[in-house]
Design an enzyme around this catalytic site. Structure first.
Site, PDB file in Angstrom:
ATOM      1  N   ASN A 116      -6.216  -6.434   4.606  1.00  0.00           N
ATOM      2  CA  ASN A 116      -4.832  -6.796   4.286  1.00  0.00           C
ATOM      3  C   ASN A 116      -4.874  -8.034   3.398  1.00  0.00           C
ATOM      4  O   ASN A 116      -5.947  -8.576   3.095  1.00  0.00           O
ATOM      5  CB  ASN A 116      -4.023  -7.038   5.561  1.00  0.00           C
ATOM      6  CG  ASN A 116      -2.526  -7.123   5.276  1.00  0.00           C
ATOM      7  OD1 ASN A 116      -1.974  -6.280   4.570  1.00  0.00           O
ATOM      8  ND2 ASN A 116      -1.864  -8.142   5.782  1.00  0.00           N
TER       9      ASN A 116
ATOM     10  N   GLN B 169       4.567 -13.361  -2.070  1.00  0.00           N
ATOM     11  CA  GLN B 169       5.298 -12.216  -1.495  1.00  0.00           C
ATOM     12  C   GLN B 169       6.097 -12.638  -0.266  1.00  0.00           C
ATOM     13  O   GLN B 169       7.143 -12.067   0.023  1.00  0.00           O
ATOM     14  CB  GLN B 169       4.311 -11.109  -1.106  1.00  0.00           C
ATOM     15  CG  GLN B 169       3.654 -10.385  -2.258  1.00  0.00           C
ATOM     16  CD  GLN B 169       2.297 -10.982  -2.601  1.00  0.00           C
ATOM     17  OE1 GLN B 169       2.071 -12.180  -2.394  1.00  0.00           O
ATOM     18  NE2 GLN B 169       1.400 -10.189  -3.128  1.00  0.00           N
TER      19      GLN B 169
ATOM     20  N   ALA C 262       0.792  -1.231   0.000  1.00  0.00           N
ATOM     21  CA  ALA C 262       0.000   0.000   0.000  1.00  0.00           C
ATOM     22  C   ALA C 262       0.833   1.293   0.000  1.00  0.00           C
ATOM     23  O   ALA C 262       0.630   2.167  -0.863  1.00  0.00           O
ATOM     24  CB  ALA C 262      -0.978  -0.028   1.178  1.00  0.00           C
TER      25      ALA C 262
ATOM     26  N   ASP D  24      -3.675  -2.599   3.950  1.00  0.00           N
ATOM     27  CA  ASP D  24      -3.959  -1.826   2.740  1.00  0.00           C
ATOM     28  C   ASP D  24      -4.980  -0.727   2.997  1.00  0.00           C
ATOM     29  O   ASP D  24      -5.017   0.274   2.273  1.00  0.00           O
ATOM     30  CB  ASP D  24      -4.452  -2.743   1.625  1.00  0.00           C
ATOM     31  CG  ASP D  24      -3.284  -3.509   1.064  1.00  0.00           C
ATOM     32  OD1 ASP D  24      -2.880  -4.502   1.681  1.00  0.00           O
ATOM     33  OD2 ASP D  24      -2.745  -3.079   0.028  1.00  0.00           O
TER      34      ASP D  24
END
Ligand code: MRU
Length: 356
Positions: free
Chosen positions: A257, A201, A56, A247
């Site tokens: 999130n 990620q 974000a 986020d």
């Protein structure tokens, strides 16, 4: 100087260089460390959509620089109408990803600046503001890191999800900022990192950041979290905190999130461990009452049906691919921002934080 204070500084997802924007291509990390140079706003928006840059705060910073690039072209094309013309570029950036509110924060903030600009060289002014947004984010993360680390009393293992590190921000990281700070104070014995399907990620980015800082990291497939939390309680290395980024945080403290975060919060409560959300105040959306109003991005089914571009799913199977979920505020023990810590968040406490 300890290693971890040097290494995170070398991880730069966003660089303004030679009047253009260089983004570290996070889709191919850690195998390749390649920067992509962007010279027009459409490419900046596409880089956000396609996950060249993600996380974000990093998306918000990228948008701020993208607006500088857009303004340069619009001003050169027509110095009389550029302020109206640039609206199309702001819309283009706003379409790139829906959930991270930092994107809309940056666009709205730059739009207001543009409206009030009355200087000979508006581009220089906009660039200095974009650079300030970038620097402020790093400073906020360092503050968040210190405040979050204070909440960890006894040395323990922690679990994190996705990547909320230097790569996801201007630098240093939010959740990984807390982990970096706590590790430097000898409060962390192990970082468990969910691999985070489908973009990995955790496996590719969080593990890479931790290894570079010599912070011990163990990858988990998401499904292993419950088991690891349970069995670790009986060892010398219990997982005591789940630490994640966000986020978008609604005004009542509900937290969006990466998909899978909600499940972790439920696990934390069941097992009596703590759940911490680390995020700058630019991630707090005071315009929405609760998490139901947070737009959840649904990405292409192909990201789930394939693995590393190889088809793995049965032909004919469909897939859903929500990229985020919402954790109710009632499951959050602490929201850690650069302005302070909110324990057991609710609407009143978030409001008090934001007017502070
Ligand atoms: O899809 P991504 O990789 O952009 O998702 C990122 C996350 O969910 C992060 O946890 C969040 O943006 C916080 S980053 C400091």
């Amino acid at each position: 100087m300890p290693t971890q204070q040097i290494q995170y500084d070398s991880i730069k997802p966003i660089i303004w260089k030679d009047d253009n924007l260089d983004l570290l291509d996070q889709r191919i990390l850690p195998a390749e460390h390649t920067y992509i140079t962007l010279t027009d706003v459409e490419s900046v928006a596409l880089a956000i959509t396609d996950m060249v840059v993600r996380g974000a705060p990093a998306i918000g910073i990228t948008a701020a620089y993208g607006i500088v690039i857009a303004a340069r072209k619009r001003f050169a094309d027509n110095p009389q109408s550029w302020k109206e013309d640039i609206e199309a570029d702001l819309d283009c950036l706003a379409q790139s990803r829906p959930t991270a509110v930092n994107l809309f924060w940056a666009i709205d903030m730059m739009r207001e600046v543009i409206k009030g600009l009355n200087v000979a060289d508006p581009i220089a002014t906009l660039l200095s503001i974009a650079k300030q947004v970038h620097e402020d984010d790093i400073a906020a993360n360092v503050k968040i890191g210190a405040l979050g680390a204070e909440l960890i009393n006894d040395k323990c293992a922690v679990l994190t999800h996705c990547n909320a590190g230097a790569l996801a921000t201007g630098g240093y990281g939010t959740a990984l900022g807390v982990i970096r700070s706590a590790f430097s104070k000898d409060k962390i014995s192990m970082v468990y990192a969910d691999e985070t399907r489908p973009w990995l990620q955790g496996a590719r980015l969080t593990a890479w950041e931790m290894v570079q800082d010599d912070i011990p990291v163990s990858l988990l497939v998401e499904g292993a979290a419950a088991h690891m939390i349970k069995i670790s309680q009986k060892t010398d290395n219990p997982i005591k905190w789940i630490i994640v980024g966000s986020d978008r945080i609604a005004s009542n403290g509900d937290v969006a999130n990466k998909i899978g975060t909600y499940a972790l919060a439920v696990l934390a409560r069941y097992h009596g461990i703590k759940f911490m959300v680390a995020a700058p105040t630019t991630t707090i959306d005071m315009n929405i009452p609760d998490g139901d109003a947070i737009p959840i991005e649904e990405r292409a089914a192909s990201e789930v049906l394939n693995f590393a571009q190889n088809k793995v799913a049965a032909t004919g199977a469909q897939a859903r691919n929500p990229a985020f979920d919402v954790t109710p505020a009632a499951l959050v023990d602490a929201i850690v921002t650069e302005k302070g810590v909110v324990l057991q968040p609710n609407a009143d406490k978030i409001k008090a934080l934001m007017i502070n």
